[in-house]
Design an enzyme around this catalytic site. Structure first.
Site, PDB file in Angstrom:
ATOM      1  N   CYS A 112      38.365  -3.935  30.832  1.00  0.00           N
ATOM      2  CA  CYS A 112      38.053  -5.092  29.979  1.00  0.00           C
ATOM      3  C   CYS A 112      38.649  -4.976  28.583  1.00  0.00           C
ATOM      4  O   CYS A 112      38.702  -5.967  27.847  1.00  0.00           O
ATOM      5  CB  CYS A 112      36.542  -5.266  29.887  1.00  0.00           C
ATOM      6  SG  CYS A 112      35.754  -5.601  31.486  1.00  0.00           S
ATOM      7  N   HIS A 255      34.518  -8.914  23.542  1.00  0.00           N
ATOM      8  CA  HIS A 255      34.684  -9.043  24.990  1.00  0.00           C
ATOM      9  C   HIS A 255      33.484  -9.773  25.569  1.00  0.00           C
ATOM     10  O   HIS A 255      32.329  -9.426  25.306  1.00  0.00           O
ATOM     11  CB  HIS A 255      34.839  -7.672  25.623  1.00  0.00           C
ATOM     12  CG  HIS A 255      34.698  -7.688  27.114  1.00  0.00           C
ATOM     13  ND1 HIS A 255      35.435  -8.524  27.922  1.00  0.00           N
ATOM     14  CD2 HIS A 255      33.892  -6.979  27.947  1.00  0.00           C
ATOM     15  CE1 HIS A 255      35.091  -8.333  29.179  1.00  0.00           C
ATOM     16  NE2 HIS A 255      34.154  -7.402  29.216  1.00  0.00           N
ATOM     17  N   ASN A 285      32.188 -12.891  32.965  1.00  0.00           N
ATOM     18  CA  ASN A 285      32.994 -11.770  32.475  1.00  0.00           C
ATOM     19  C   ASN A 285      34.347 -11.813  33.170  1.00  0.00           C
ATOM     20  O   ASN A 285      34.457 -11.502  34.353  1.00  0.00           O
ATOM     21  CB  ASN A 285      32.268 -10.454  32.765  1.00  0.00           C
ATOM     22  CG  ASN A 285      33.021  -9.236  32.258  1.00  0.00           C
ATOM     23  OD1 ASN A 285      34.203  -9.305  31.925  1.00  0.00           O
ATOM     24  ND2 ASN A 285      32.343  -8.105  32.224  1.00  0.00           N
TER      25      ASN A 285
END
Length: 334
Positions: A112, A255, A285
Site C-alpha cells: 500500500c 493511505h 482500500n
C-alpha cells in the site's frame, strides 16, 4: 540547477462494478453497520472477470497523460502488488499499451506504500537526468486475491488505479515534490502477506485455488497499531524536513485503508480532522492506488486547490511505509 520532480498531471480509474456493504452482508457474517463503524467503508469497486491490473493502469495512465497535456514520457513506474503475472513485470505491457515505445518501464512492489515509493523513485530518476518526464502509476486488483469467506479482508479491499505525471522543474515551481521519508521493517512481514506463489512456496497445480495460500492474509489489530505509529513518525520527520508546522498542512492525504487510522494519525500530528481526505468510503482500500485516487477525487470535487500544501503518507505490507510533501499545482483533472 538542481532538478526537482514537479506534478503536471493526474488521473484515476475504478472498475464500473460497485459492491456495497449490503451485498457482502448477504454472503458473510457481517453487516453494513459493522463494516462502516470499523473501517468507514460503504462500498468498493471490483473488476469484472477477465480484467487485469494492466487494464486499470492503462486507463489511469492515459488520463494522467491527458491531464498533463500529452507529450513524451521517458519512464514508466508501476507500483503494484497484484501484477498480471509473476514475470515479466507489468509496467512494460502498460507502456506498450499506452504507445510509449521502448522507454524504461518497471514494477515497484511496496504494497500500500507503493505509490509513495514510486514517486520517490521517479523523483530520483528526474534528479539524475535519467528522464525528463515520468509516469507513475499505482494499480492493484485485489478482488481476485481475497478469500470470500474471510471477513477480515473481503470487506476491505477494492480494485483501482491512480497515476501521476512528474516533470523536471525547480523546487519553487507549483507541484514540486519537496521531500520524502521512507522506511521498512521486514521483521513483521507476516502481518500482511500472500504466502504462496513465490520461490519460498511455489504454486501447486494440484491444489484448488480456494484451498491454496494465494489469498491475502492480514492480522488487522496489529496492522492498525503499526500503521498509526509508522505513518505518524514518518509524517512528523517529513514535516521537519520541509519546514512545515501542522497548521501549514492544508490537506492530509493518507493511505485510504481505514478512517480510524487516518484520524488517529491526523490527531498524532495535530492536523485537524477536517483536513483529512476521505475517499475510502466509496472505493475501499485500493492499496497502491489509494492516494492518487483520493487526490484525483479531491481535485475533481474542487476541495483541493492550487497553492495548497499536501502531506501524503502510506503504510503497507512488508512492512513498508513512506511520506511525501508537495504544493498542489493547477492541473486539469479529467
Amino acid at each position: 540547477m538542481t532538478r526537482t520532480a514537479v506534478l503536471r498531471g493526474i488521473g484515476a480509474m475504478v472498475p464500473p462494478r460497485a459492491v456495497d456493504n449490503d451485498e457482502l452482508s448477504a454472503l458473510l457474517d457481517t453487516s453494513d453497520e459493522w463494516i462502516r463503524t470499523r473501517t468507514g467503508i460503504r462500498r468498493r469497486h471490483w473488476a469484472d472477470p477477465g480484467m487485469a491490473t494492466s487494464d486499470l493502469a492503462m486507463v489511469a495512465g492515459e488520463r494522467a497523460l491527458k491531464s498533463a497535456g500529452g507529450g513524451p514520457v521517458g519512464m514508466v513506474i508501476l507500483a503494484t502488488s497484484t501484477p498480471n503475472q509473476p514475470m515479466p513485470a507489468t509496467a512494460p505491457q502498460v507502456a506498450a499499451g499506452l504507445g510509449l515505445g521502448t522507454v524504461p518501464a518497471y514494477d515497484v512492489t511496496a504494497a500500500c506504500a507503493g505509490f509513495v515509493y514510486g514517486l520517490s523513485v521517479a523523483a530520483g530518476a528526474i534528479a539524475a537526468r535519467l528522464a525528463d518526464r515520468v509516469l507513475v502509476i499505482g494499480a492493484d486488483l485485489w478482488s481476485t486475491r481475497l478469500n470470500p469467506d474471510d471477513r477480515a479482508t473481503a470487506v476491505i479491499f477494492g480494485d483501482g488505479a491512480g497515476a501521476a505525471v512528474l516533470e523536471a522543474g525547480r523546487e519553487s515551481d507549483p507541484g514540486a515534490l519537496l521531500g520524502f521519508d521512507l522506511g521498512s521493517d521486514g521483521l513483521h512481514r507476516e502481518l500482511a502477506r500472500v504466502p504462496g506463489g513465490g520461490s519460498l512456496q511455489l504454486a501447486d497445480p494440484d491444489t484448488p485455488f480456494q484451498q491454496s495460500d494465494h489469498y491475502l492474509t492480514m492480522r488487522g489489530k496489529e496492522i492498525f497499531t503499526h500503521a498509526v505509529g509508522r505513518m505518524s513518525e514518518s509524517s512528523g520527520r517529513l514535516l521537519k524536513q520541509v519546514g512545515w508546522e501542522a497548521r501549514d498542512v492544508d490537506w492530509f492525504a493518507g493511505h485510504q485503508a481505514n478512517a480510524r487510522i487516518l484520524h488517529a494519525v491526523a490527531d498524532a500530528l495535530d492536523v485537524d480532522r477536517s483536513r483529512v481526505l476521505i475517499h475510502l468510503d466509496r472505493v475501499g482500500n485500493t492499496s497502491a492506488a489509494s492516494i492518487p485516487l483520493a487526490l484525483t477525487d479531491a481535485a475533481v470535487q474542487g476541495s483541493l486547490r492550487p497553492g495548497q500544501n499536501v502531506l501524503m503518507t502510506a503504510f503497507g505490507g512488508g512492512l513498508s511505509w513512506g511520506s511525501a510533501a508537495l504544493n498542489w499545482p493547477d492541473v486539469d483533472v479529467l
